[in-house]
Structures are given as C-alpha cells and as structure tokens.
Design an enzyme around this catalytic site. Structure first.
Site, PDB file in Angstrom:
ATOM      1  N   GLU A  71      -2.779  -6.921  -4.039  1.00 55.16           N
ATOM      2  CA  GLU A  71      -1.659  -7.572  -4.725  1.00 55.16           C
ATOM      3  C   GLU A  71      -2.028  -8.995  -5.149  1.00 55.16           C
ATOM      4  O   GLU A  71      -1.268  -9.941  -4.948  1.00 55.16           O
ATOM      5  CB  GLU A  71      -0.414  -7.596  -3.828  1.00 55.16           C
ATOM      6  CG  GLU A  71       0.009  -6.222  -3.322  1.00 55.16           C
ATOM      7  CD  GLU A  71       1.255  -6.257  -2.448  1.00 55.16           C
ATOM      8  OE1 GLU A  71       2.042  -7.228  -2.555  1.00 55.16           O
ATOM      9  OE2 GLU A  71       1.448  -5.312  -1.669  1.00 55.16           O
TER      10      GLU A  71
ATOM     11  N   GLU B  52       3.105  -4.111   5.768  1.00 54.26           N
ATOM     12  CA  GLU B  52       3.619  -5.302   6.450  1.00 54.26           C
ATOM     13  C   GLU B  52       4.210  -5.000   7.836  1.00 54.26           C
ATOM     14  O   GLU B  52       5.375  -5.285   8.117  1.00 54.26           O
ATOM     15  CB  GLU B  52       4.650  -6.005   5.562  1.00 54.26           C
ATOM     16  CG  GLU B  52       4.056  -6.467   4.237  1.00 54.26           C
ATOM     17  CD  GLU B  52       5.071  -7.122   3.307  1.00 54.26           C
ATOM     18  OE1 GLU B  52       6.250  -7.238   3.698  1.00 54.26           O
ATOM     19  OE2 GLU B  52       4.681  -7.502   2.187  1.00 54.26           O
TER      20      GLU B  52
END
Length: 382
Positions: A288, A180
């Site tokens: 994910e 991220e």
C-alpha cells in the site's frame, strides 16, 4: 450565380465541413489515452525486478485514469470493494458486481490481481459478531455460551473465506488473508478487535487454513500490516507469524503496507523488516505504498501550491526507496501503490482534510519529480 449553382455550392461546402469533422473525430485523442503517452512505463522499467501495482476503484476502469493504469502498472488491487462489508454485507448476501468489474478490467489488460482483504477489524459487517439471538458476542460472560459463540464466529468466517476464494481462485493468486492484527498498545500486542476478543488467534489460523483449502497450493497467502518498520511492531508480528507457522498455518508471506512520509521512517528500517521475515522463508510485498508530504504529527496544509523543495525531497526519498527495493529484489516480489495519482488518495482526508500529494502523478495525471527518480536512477533531485 444560378439557383442550381448555389445549391451545388452549398452541398459541396456542407460536404467539406462533414469531412473536416470526420477527420477530427478520427484523429482525436483516445479518451482512455494517458495524459502523457510519451514517458516510460513504470511496469516496463521494472519488468526485470518485480511487478508494479496500484489500488483502484471500479469507477477508475474507464477514462484517463484507466489509461494511466494500463500504461504504468501490471498489478491491481481493489481499494475498497473486496473488503468484507462490501463483498459480504449480510450472512446470506454476497455482492460480486464491483469486485467482478475490477477482475474483468485486469484480465482484459493482461494485469495480475491481489485480493485485499478477506479479514479486517474495520469495514466488516456487525452481523459476524452477533450470537444466535442477535446479541453482541463480546458482551457474553457465560463460558459455555462464549465457547458456542466462538464456534459460530469461526464457522461464519470459514464460509466467508471459502466462498470468496473459490470464486476468484483461478483469477487471483495473491491474497491478503488477514489485515492489521498487531497493535502494540493493546494486551499481548494483539489488536483487541471483536475477532480477537471472541476467538483469540484462532480466527487468523482459521482464515488461512480455509483459504488454502479452498484455493489450493498455487495461491499465495499473506498477513498484511502497517508500521512493520517499527522494531516493536515488527517483532510482535514476527513472533505471531512464527507461532502460526510452527502450528502448521499456511502463511506464504508478509504484506508491508508502507504508508510513509518524506521524513521517515528510514529506508533501512523498511528493508530490515523484510530481511527478518525472509529468514522465516517468507515472501515480502509492499502492499500500500504512498509517501505523505507531511510528517506524521503535522496537521498543517500547504494548500494548492506545494513547495518545490518538498516535491524534490519526496523525489529523492522515492529514489532511495526504489533503489533499495531493486537491491533487495530477492526478498521482495512486488510493489503496489495505494492509488496512482494525487487526485484520489485517502491522505487528502487523513488525518485531516487538506492537500496531500503522496503518489508519482499529480492531480492532472502528470509525472512528478518522484516519478522520474523511480524510473531513472540517474536523475538528480538535490
């Protein structure tokens, strides 16, 4: 009946009772047996396409959850215990026990493992970002001391990465190196984390280089992010990755978190992002995956009874998604769910506390309509 006969009769009755109990014990269900043992295995059904994985906690390596995992997945990732603050909470302290437990469970059951994550702006010890005097590095204004702080931070990062990769390099081949790092709303599109404020993109390069040097050429190194289906974020990530590759940074692929919902984004936008990174010669992994039953800006709650039409809509969308994954398996090397059943999902508490049902198995570990649309494309969910 004589006293002796009564004694013998009592002994025989007791023996029969013991025998019955013994038979029940022998024939009882394995406590690790999945709740539904007679349904197809996700991993087996997708053996010709790509591995199927799930994120787990150490507590899930025993009991019914373990049975569900062993039947349906052949790839594991630690949900939390391999993140920086869990495994490296202080400069001289590494906690290996929980991570080792997941590694051992995977090896015992013939599963591969992904590492998540070496570097992140969240769940990371504050000690990384303190200078030699214990002061926050981001508050420093003197250019000379800023340069020294950057050097110290990158040295700490290098040690962090090398130590972890060296320990697990023979057991783990797929690594989320940084997580991220893109945020379109921040300056330059880079997340304004302490990592970035202190070291610029050099922290990303340092992490990848240290991982390659510690792990050798056989491990695969990924940059992982969410929202990669959004064209703006996708292109910012693409430009960053291309720049790093041009500098010789050893990036092998992109991890697409794929936290989506029953309303969006489009399947095509997910695949288009993978195509774009494949053009750079990079691998793609869905890292994910889950599918919320609410739209992104919806804060409502269905409660304990989820409408059948919502579960059908989820099934239809999961089916379309996995059809696209199968059709594009040449640019996709694996799919990891962020959990395995609805009793344990971060979405039960985010963005508000409520009932959610984003996975293929319900809270009782029963296969949902979404499971059948994934394992059997002929199932109609309209």
């Amino acid at each position: 009946m004589s006293r002796l006969a009564k004694i013998v009769s009592g002994i025989m009755a007791g023996a029969v009772l013991i025998l019955i109990v013994a038979i029940l014990i022998v024939n009882r269900s394995d406590p690790n047996e999945p709740a539904q043992s007679d349904i197809p295995s996700l991993a087996v059904e997708y053996a010709d396409f790509f591995p199927i994985g799930a994120a787990i906690e150490p507590s899930q390596t025993n009991g019914l959850k373990a049975g569900l995992l062993k039947k349906h997945v052949n790839w594991l990732v630690a949900e939390n215990v391999m993140k920086p603050d869990s495994i490296h909470p202080a400069e001289e302290t590494f906690n290996w026990s929980n991570a080792d437990k997941i590694v051992a469970f995977a090896k015992e059951n013939g599963m591969e493992i992904r590492y998540h994550t070496l570097v992140w702006h969240s769940q990371v010890g504050a000690w990384f970002f303190k200078d030699s005097e214990g002061k926050p590095m981001v508050d420093e204004t003197d250019p000379v001391r800023q340069k020294a702080n950057k050097k110290l931070l990158l040295e700490r990062l290098d040690t962090h990465v090398r130590t972890i990769v060296d320990r697990y390099k023979n057991d783990i081949k797929s690594w989320d190196v940084v997580n991220e790092v893109i945020e379109p709303a921040d300056p330059d599109g880079m997340r304004a984390s302490e990592w970035y404020k202190i070291a610029g993109i050099d922290y990303i390069a340092t992490a990848f280089q240290a991982a390659r040097e510690a792990g050798g050429p056989d491990i695969k190194l990924y940059i992982n992010d969410y929202g990669t289906d959004d064209p703006r974020k996708r292109d910012l990530l693409y430009d960053l990755v291309k720049k790093l590759l041009d500098q010789g940074v050893p990036i092998d692929g992109v991890g697409h978190q794929t936290h989506i919902d029953v309303y969006g984004p489009t399947v095509e936008s997910i695949i288009e992002s993978m195509r774009k990174f494949a053009e750079l010669g990079l691998d793609n992994i869905v890292t994910e995956l889950d599918m919320s039953i609410y739209s992104w800006n919806d804060r409502s709650d269905y409660g304990t009874v989820i409408p059948e039409e919502i579960l059908a809509q989820q099934a239809k969308r999961y089916g379309e998604l996995f059809q696209a994954f199968r059709d594009h398996r040449e640019i996709l090397s694996g799919v990891v769910f962020w959990g395995i059943a609805d009793d344990h999902t971060w979405l039960n508490g985010f963005p508000v506390k409520r009932t959610n049902a984003p996975l293929l198995f319900d809270k009782q570990y029963q296969a949902k309509p979404a499971f059948w649309s994934v394992v059997d494309p002929s199932v109609k969910t309209d």
